[in-house]
Scaffold this motif. Structure first.
Motif, PDB file in Angstrom:
ATOM      1  N   ASP A 199      -2.213 -17.921   8.294  1.00  0.00           N
ATOM      2  CA  ASP A 199      -2.813 -17.446   9.532  1.00  0.00           C
ATOM      3  C   ASP A 199      -2.832 -15.917   9.574  1.00  0.00           C
ATOM      4  OD1 ASP A 199      -3.867 -17.971  12.240  1.00  0.00           O
ATOM      5  OD2 ASP A 199      -1.995 -17.047  12.890  1.00  0.00           O
ATOM      6  N   LEU A 200      -1.748 -15.278   9.115  1.00  0.00           N
ATOM      7  CA  LEU A 200      -1.707 -13.818   9.079  1.00  0.00           C
ATOM      8  C   LEU A 200      -2.781 -13.259   8.151  1.00  0.00           C
ATOM      9  CD1 LEU A 200       2.105 -12.946   8.935  1.00  0.00           C
ATOM     10  CD2 LEU A 200       0.580 -12.852  10.909  1.00  0.00           C
ATOM     11  N   VAL A 201      -2.914 -13.869   6.974  1.00  0.00           N
ATOM     12  CA  VAL A 201      -3.877 -13.384   5.997  1.00  0.00           C
ATOM     13  C   VAL A 201      -5.304 -13.534   6.523  1.00  0.00           C
ATOM     14  CG1 VAL A 201      -4.871 -13.819   3.713  1.00  0.00           C
ATOM     15  CG2 VAL A 201      -2.384 -13.710   3.997  1.00  0.00           C
ATOM     16  N   VAL A 202      -5.602 -14.674   7.128  1.00  0.00           N
ATOM     17  CA  VAL A 202      -6.931 -14.869   7.701  1.00  0.00           C
ATOM     18  C   VAL A 202      -7.197 -13.825   8.785  1.00  0.00           C
ATOM     19  CG1 VAL A 202      -8.350 -16.419   9.098  1.00  0.00           C
ATOM     20  CG2 VAL A 202      -7.103 -17.316   7.143  1.00  0.00           C
ATOM     21  N   GLY A 203      -6.179 -13.544   9.603  1.00  0.00           N
ATOM     22  CA  GLY A 203      -6.334 -12.536  10.642  1.00  0.00           C
ATOM     23  C   GLY A 203      -6.637 -11.165  10.074  1.00  0.00           C
ATOM     24  N   ILE A 204      -5.943 -10.798   8.994  1.00  0.00           N
ATOM     25  CA  ILE A 204      -6.182  -9.497   8.360  1.00  0.00           C
ATOM     26  C   ILE A 204      -7.580  -9.452   7.750  1.00  0.00           C
ATOM     27  CG2 ILE A 204      -5.443  -7.945   6.505  1.00  0.00           C
ATOM     28  CD1 ILE A 204      -2.585  -9.020   6.969  1.00  0.00           C
ATOM     29  N   ARG A 205      -7.994 -10.541   7.126  1.00  0.00           N
ATOM     30  CA  ARG A 205      -9.332 -10.574   6.527  1.00  0.00           C
ATOM     31  C   ARG A 205     -10.422 -10.458   7.590  1.00  0.00           C
ATOM     32  NH1 ARG A 205     -10.574 -11.874   1.394  1.00  0.00           N
ATOM     33  NH2 ARG A 205     -12.588 -12.606   2.143  1.00  0.00           N
ATOM     34  N   GLU A 206     -10.199 -11.045   8.747  1.00  0.00           N
ATOM     35  CA  GLU A 206     -11.220 -11.025   9.795  1.00  0.00           C
ATOM     36  C   GLU A 206     -11.188  -9.740  10.615  1.00  0.00           C
ATOM     37  OE1 GLU A 206     -10.586 -14.566  12.059  1.00  0.00           O
ATOM     38  OE2 GLU A 206     -11.586 -15.864  10.587  1.00  0.00           O
ATOM     39  N   GLU A 207      -9.989  -9.216  10.887  1.00  0.00           N
ATOM     40  CA  GLU A 207      -9.852  -8.059  11.765  1.00  0.00           C
ATOM     41  C   GLU A 207      -9.525  -6.770  11.014  1.00  0.00           C
ATOM     42  OE1 GLU A 207     -10.599  -8.406  14.875  1.00  0.00           O
ATOM     43  OE2 GLU A 207     -10.776 -10.595  14.785  1.00  0.00           O
ATOM     44  N   GLY A 208      -9.125  -6.894   9.749  1.00  0.00           N
ATOM     45  CA  GLY A 208      -8.716  -5.729   8.989  1.00  0.00           C
ATOM     46  C   GLY A 208      -7.209  -5.546   9.048  1.00  0.00           C
ATOM     47  N   ALA A 209      -6.686  -4.660   8.188  1.00  0.00           N
ATOM     48  CA  ALA A 209      -5.258  -4.365   8.203  1.00  0.00           C
ATOM     49  C   ALA A 209      -4.880  -3.871   9.589  1.00  0.00           C
ATOM     50  CB  ALA A 209      -4.933  -3.306   7.146  1.00  0.00           C
ATOM     51  N   MET A 210      -3.719  -4.338  10.079  1.00  0.00           N
ATOM     52  CA  MET A 210      -3.320  -4.003  11.441  1.00  0.00           C
ATOM     53  C   MET A 210      -1.884  -3.522  11.482  1.00  0.00           C
ATOM     54  SD  MET A 210      -2.919  -7.847  13.066  1.00  0.00           S
ATOM     55  CE  MET A 210      -4.413  -8.519  12.305  1.00  0.00           C
ATOM     56  N   LYS A 211      -1.559  -2.784  12.523  1.00  0.00           N
ATOM     57  CA  LYS A 211      -0.192  -2.340  12.726  1.00  0.00           C
ATOM     58  C   LYS A 211       0.658  -3.522  13.195  1.00  0.00           C
ATOM     59  CE  LYS A 211      -0.990   2.178  12.212  1.00  0.00           C
ATOM     60  NZ  LYS A 211      -2.446   2.163  12.014  1.00  0.00           N
TER      61      LYS A 211
END
Length: 354
Positions: A106-118
């Motif tokens: 879920d974290l990886v999908v979130g990063i792929r969709e939204e970009g690297a995040m703080k």
């Protein structure tokens, strides 16, 4: 079992299990590598980041110091689906917070969709969601570290293989992996490793046959002195670069760079050579890319997104790679890059003799 919390820039707070206690914050990124966790964790390019492993089990072949790429762990914190006791104990000794038992997919999908995040992390007996949010708030209020090179570079010159009979390479250490040095030494090069802020006088004193700009963390714009060295010596000394080094060299020679949405981090990135049409698999770890090659020719591109993976100029005697040809960890398809770099020095000797 003690608790842990990961507060994300998108507003979520994810509950996890603490494997190494502490509080931390940084840019959340992921790697797709399924082996080489020791090399990844000791790669200076991960400085100030929180590293998420997409592969579900990290640590299944232990921890061995001979595989380390530097003398310490560089990510500010570590996230995994499951960490073995060996890795958890190592990270605890290093003082690096680590968490597992959460949905890393879920974290990886979130990063792929939204970009690297703080993100902010709190792990251990006293961990609370509020503590993780406090870390995130501090992270969001920080500007990107502009002197990050001071955290990952040698403090003074080091010379490796001083009795070697091969070309003399001056490696500007912006966060160099140890296996870059060893790859050159294995080819009998003499390698002078200089600090990231080395001066023109320092390089002249080293008298290199090749000037090599290393990999490193963060924005290439932060490495102004390395860029100045490229501008000073281009056309007079052959130039080579890996990862951040490619970006610094391109920027110095009329090009430009940009931050990627989530970068390339893993050991299975396909790269196509535009001259031969051959595809090789490569190891990569970068969040920035060259958007304009300037005076250099793009010779290799990423198969997935067409970003430049290789830049060259025969006239200027420049050769760079965005990926990590030293391949620790990863496939050995591109080890020949180091032979090509040293060949530049050999050609210079021949041309000078003529």
């Amino acid at each position: 079992m003690t608790g842990a919390y990961v507060a994300l820039e998108d507003g979520r707070v994810v509950e996890a299990r603490a494997r190494a206690p502490g509080r931390s914050r940084g840019e959340l990124v992921f790697t797709t590598a399924y082996t080489g966790y020791e090399e990844s964790l000791t790669d200076p390019s991960y400085e100030e980041q929180v590293l998420t492993f997409s592969y579900p089990l990290i640590g299944n072949y232990g921890v061995r110091e001979e595989r380390f790429e530097s003398d310490r762990v560089h990510p500010r914190a570590v996230v995994a689906r499951e960490l073995t006791d060996d890795v958890a104990e190592w990270l605890t000794e290093e003082g690096v917070p680590a968490v597992d038992h959460l949905d890393t997919r879920d974290l990886v999908v979130g990063i792929r969709e939204e970009g690297a995040m703080k993100c902010g992390i709190a792990a251990g007996p006293d961990a609370t969601p509020e503590a993780a949010k406090e870390e995130l708030a501090q992270c969001k209020g920080m500007s990107e570290h502009t002197d990050i090179g001071s955290q990952v570079s040698v403090a003074e010159q080091e010379t490796h293989n001083a009795d070697g009979t091969g070309p003399r390479v001056t490696l500007v250490d912006c966060g160099a992996k140890g296996s870059i040095v060893s790859s050159l030494v294995e080819r009998d090069a003499v390698v002078d490793v200089l600090p990231y802020d080395a001066t023109v006088a320092d390089v002249r004193h080293a008298d290199p046959d090749v000037l090599f700009i290393s990999n490193g963390p963060g924005d290439p714009e932060n490495f102004e002195q390395a860029r100045a060295l490229v501008e000073e010596f281009v056309g007079n000394v052959p130039l080579a670069g890996i990862c951040l080094g490619q970006q610094v060299i391109a920027g110095a020679l009329g090009g430009d760079t940009e931050k990627m949405a989530f970068g390339h981090r893993g050991v299975n990135q396909p790269v196509r050579d535009l001259r031969t049409d051959k595809v090789v698999m490569t190891t990569q770890n970068h969040g920035y890319t060259v958007s304009d090659p300037g005076d250099l020719e793009v010779t290799q591109v990423n198969v997935n997104d067409d970003t430049p993976e290789g830049l060259e100029s025969e006239e200027l005697e420049v050769i760079t790679r965005q990926y990590h040809p030293e391949a620790n960890p990863g496939p050995h398809d591109s080890l020949g890059f180091f032979d090509d770099v040293l060949a530049l020095a050999d050609e210079r000797v021949v041309n000078t003799a003529d």
